[in-house]
Design a protein around this motif. Structure first.
Motif, mmCIF file in Angstrom:
data_model
loop_
_atom_site.group_PDB
_atom_site.id
_atom_site.type_symbol
_atom_site.label_atom_id
_atom_site.label_comp_id
_atom_site.label_asym_id
_atom_site.label_seq_id
_atom_site.Cartn_x
_atom_site.Cartn_y
_atom_site.Cartn_z
ATOM 1 N N GLN A 473 20.836 -5.941 8.847
ATOM 2 C CA GLN A 473 21.662 -4.753 8.674
ATOM 3 C C GLN A 473 23.134 -5.144 8.781
ATOM 4 N N THR A 475 26.695 -6.259 5.986
ATOM 5 C CA THR A 475 27.262 -6.493 4.664
ATOM 6 C C THR A 475 28.284 -7.619 4.768
ATOM 7 N N SER A 523 26.162 -2.842 10.045
ATOM 8 C CA SER A 523 25.926 -1.474 9.588
ATOM 9 C C SER A 523 26.168 -0.475 10.715
ATOM 10 N N LEU A 545 29.170 2.164 5.893
ATOM 11 C CA LEU A 545 27.838 1.581 6.009
ATOM 12 C C LEU A 545 27.035 2.356 7.041
ATOM 13 N N ALA A 549 21.662 0.398 7.132
ATOM 14 C CA ALA A 549 21.934 -0.077 5.773
ATOM 15 C C ALA A 549 21.513 -1.539 5.632
#
Length: 679
Positions: A473, A475, A523, A545, A549
């Motif tokens: 989780q 990015t 996230s 986010l 996510a």
């Protein structure tokens, strides 16, 4: 069957007839030179073996040379087995120990303990337990209670091994290849969050200074680096050289997710942690971390949090719960390190701490918990203010031997660690672990009978559901920062902001030489990303986010603009309530940055403009965009900016920056921006 029975008969007949053969003239009178050489090798091996502490690795090749001359001597086979038990290739001990016992059951009082260890290290759990139960303390052992506790612990480890091997983790474990590994020992891998760069420790013959460690006979440790050359390959590793590497031992410890800060271990003061920064293509001289982290004891492992503001580290300093414990400390300020407590730390040793870029998942090795032997790798997640019960990563990632210094990519797809394996390129090698996820459940019927007909039933093929692989989780945002006009790299600062709190939670710098940057975004937060550099207008991005996510990787190249008339900048972190012109509180940080820009540049005049996608009526969109632009101007005027320096306009859907045919395109078109109209 006849051949099988014959093989069994010959094996057992040989075993029954096998007897101990001494290194003597009576046995080898016809080969005096060979005997003389063998006895010389035994003497050389004994010199290393009898040192305090014994030098098993140095003794081993001499004993092997003697055993090659006379393979049927119980004592030499025992010594080889014992040396292997203290080497990197511990499982190789078993065959020699079994042969020693076969040749002479009373070869050594410790033989059953040694056999237990050999069987244990080869994953022969039941047989190992049986030998451990037969083991007795060596003559003269004073701490018999400690021996008993050790036996009981190893039996528990075998029982854990049985359970874990019965439900193996679905993984591929592959050698990282010749770009990373060498005929020498390679270990301690650390990686950037996107797996584009790997640094590690090696004892190669091109080490800085080219000297050997007098204690081990191997070359001194140095730090090496390799970059990704393809999907499954690494480019040739290079020695980092000075000032990171010295004439002594220099070892990798931890790497920031963006690869711009490196933690290294140096042997001063009993073993301390140091930090080096990457400026352009050059690593700066490592600086010793303060006394709040380093102590008179041994600090061997550490890991950054994703925001770079905190550090997890391993120390055996006084006051811990075991021989080595894991601590956490804020790197700024004067606060002291806090022990992670008994959920994580045990009465035994913890080592090799690593924090995943999601900021909440920790991997570490431990001799405690439900290990199957030595150090095993565990995972724990920090949720609701506490660490979860550590989970053993399982067989075959973990083995009965020590499994330490594990790191994992931001995606959670690949892990890396070092191991002694038969497919290695020489000594210890670095391996890549590919996690496959849970096994697909079989379907009992792959066809659905849509129409009952004995003559010609109508059928529909059913596809088995895809196997979901657990996704991290987090990015990863990465790319390059350049000057819009010259296209040259810019060493900009990247601020990561929690929009809901209007707080800067992390700051990073793009690389001075390449302009590359990488930011890890766990996230559960609405992030504002602000890229700034003196002499340029700031650039902002938004990443909202939600909790849970899944992992994604976003490449965003950013071209910074200088303050010139006509330049436009999108304000990606200004938010309005749905279908309204009222500002949401998450807009505060962006508005404050715009206010500061105007305050710092008194002659600057701006047009604030609103834009929409083409959904809805054009007249309504233009009116809404104009009202939103006016709201921004009103905010700035209310904060003391002269009204004469600001104009506003609403352009509705008349100035799109992307096609309105996609969701992402429409999102880009819904924006607030400013244009420089005077300076």
């Amino acid at each position: 069957m006849r051949n099988y029975l014959l093989a069994c008969f010959l094996f057992y007949s040989w075993g029954a007839a096998a007897q101990n053969v001494e290194f003597s003239k009576d046995q080898f009178g016809n080969d005096k030179d060979g005997l003389k050489t063998a006895l010389k090798e035994i003497k050389l091996g004994d010199e290393w073996y009898d040192m305090d502490p014994p030098r098993y690795e140095q003794a081993l090749p001499h004993y092997l040379a003697a055993q090659k001359f006379n393979p049927n001597n119980a004592h030499i086979n025992l010594r080889i087995g014992e040396c292997y038990l203290h080497s990197g290739f511990k499982p190789r001990a078993l065959g020699y120990l079994q042969k020693a016992y076969q040749l002479s059951p009373d070869v050594d009082p410790r033989i059953h303990y040694f056999l237990g260890r050999g069987l244990h290290l080869n994953g022969k759990w039941k047989d190992a337990i049986a030998e451990y139960k037969r083991a007795t303390p060596a003559t003269g052992t004073k701490n018999t209670a400690g021996f008993t506790q050790d036996i009981q612990r190893k039996i528990r480890e075998c029982e854990n091994g049985q359970k874990l091997e019965a439900k193996p983790t679905r993984v591929f474990i592959d050698n990282a290849g010749p770009g990373v590994n060498s005929p020498y020992a390679d270990y301690g891998p650390v990686i950037t969050a996107d797996e584009s760069v790997i640094l590690f420790t090696s004892r190669r013959d091109n080490s800085t200074g080219g000297q050997k460690d007098p204690e081990t006979g191997g070359f001194f440790e140095d730090v090496y680096q390799s970059t990704r050359a393809g999907k499954d390959t690494w480019g040739p590793a290079r020695n980092l050289g000075e000032p990171v590497n010295t004439d002594g031992h220099d070892a990798t410890v931890g790497l920031a997710p963006d690869g711009q800060r490196l933690l290294v271990y140096l042997e001063d003061n009993g073993g301390d942690l140091h930090e080096s920064d990457l400026r352009g293509a050059q690593w700066r001289k490592p600086q010793k971390l303060g006394s709040r982290i380093n102590s008179r004891s041994h600090e061997s492992s550490a890991a950054y949090t994703p925001n770079g503001r905190s550090l997890y580290f391993v120390s055996d300093k006084e006051g811990g719960l075991g021989s080595r414990d894991i601590y956490r400390i804020e790197m700024e300020g004067r606060g002291q390190a806090s022990n992670l407590g008994p959920t994580i730390n045990t009465p035994y040793g913890e080592e090799g701490v690593f924090l995943h870029p999601d900021g909440k998942t920790m991997y570490f090795s431990s001799e405690g918990h439900n290990t199957m032997g030595g150090y095993d790798i565990f995972k724990s997640v920090y949720e609701n203010g506490k660490w979860s019960t550590p989970e053993n990563l399982g067989w075959p990632i973990n083995t009965p031997d020590d499994d330490v210094f594990f790191v994992i990519s931001a995606s959670g797809r690949h892990g890396y660690y070092s191991s002694f394996r038969d497919d290695g390129l020489g000594s210890k090698d670095i391996y890549q672990i590919t996690f496959l996820g849970p096994e697909k459940q079989p379907l009992l019927n792959h066809e659905d009978q849509l129409l009952a007909s004995r003559v010609q039933p109508v059928k529909e093929a059913l596809l088995a559901p895809p196997v979901a692989i657990a996704s991290a989780q987090v990015t990863i945002l990465k790319g390059t920062v350049t000057d819009e006009a010259t296209k040259e790299p810019v060493e900009a600062t990247i601020d990561v902001i929690d929009n809901s709190l209007n707080q800067t939670i992390a700051s990073f710098r793009a690389n001075a030489q390449s302009g590359r940057y990488l930011v890890s975004l766990p996230s559960g937060i609405n992030y504002g990303i602000v890229v700034r550099q003196e002499g340029y207008l700031f650039h902002s991005e938004n990443f909202d986010l939600p909790a849970g996510a899944a992992y994604s990787e976003v490449v965003k190249d950013i071209a910074l603009k200088k303050l010139d008339v006509g330049v436009k900048v999108v304000l990606n972190n200004i938010f309005f309530d749905f279908d309204k012109a009222s500002l949401r509180k998450e807009s505060t940080g962006e508005l404050e940055r715009l206010q500061k820009l105007l305050a710092d540049t008194p002659a600057l005049r701006l047009e604030i403009s609103g834009h929409t996608d083409n959904v809805g009526k054009a007249e309504y969109n233009k009116d809404l965009s104009q009202r939103r632009a006016k709201t921004v101007v009103d905010y700035l005027v209310g904060k003391g900016i002269d009204k004469s320096r600001l104009t506003f306009a609403g352009y509705g859907d008349s100035q799109p920056v992307a096609p309105n045919t996609t969701k992402d395109g429409r999102q880009l078109n819904r924006r607030t921006e400013f244009k420089v109209i005077g300076k």
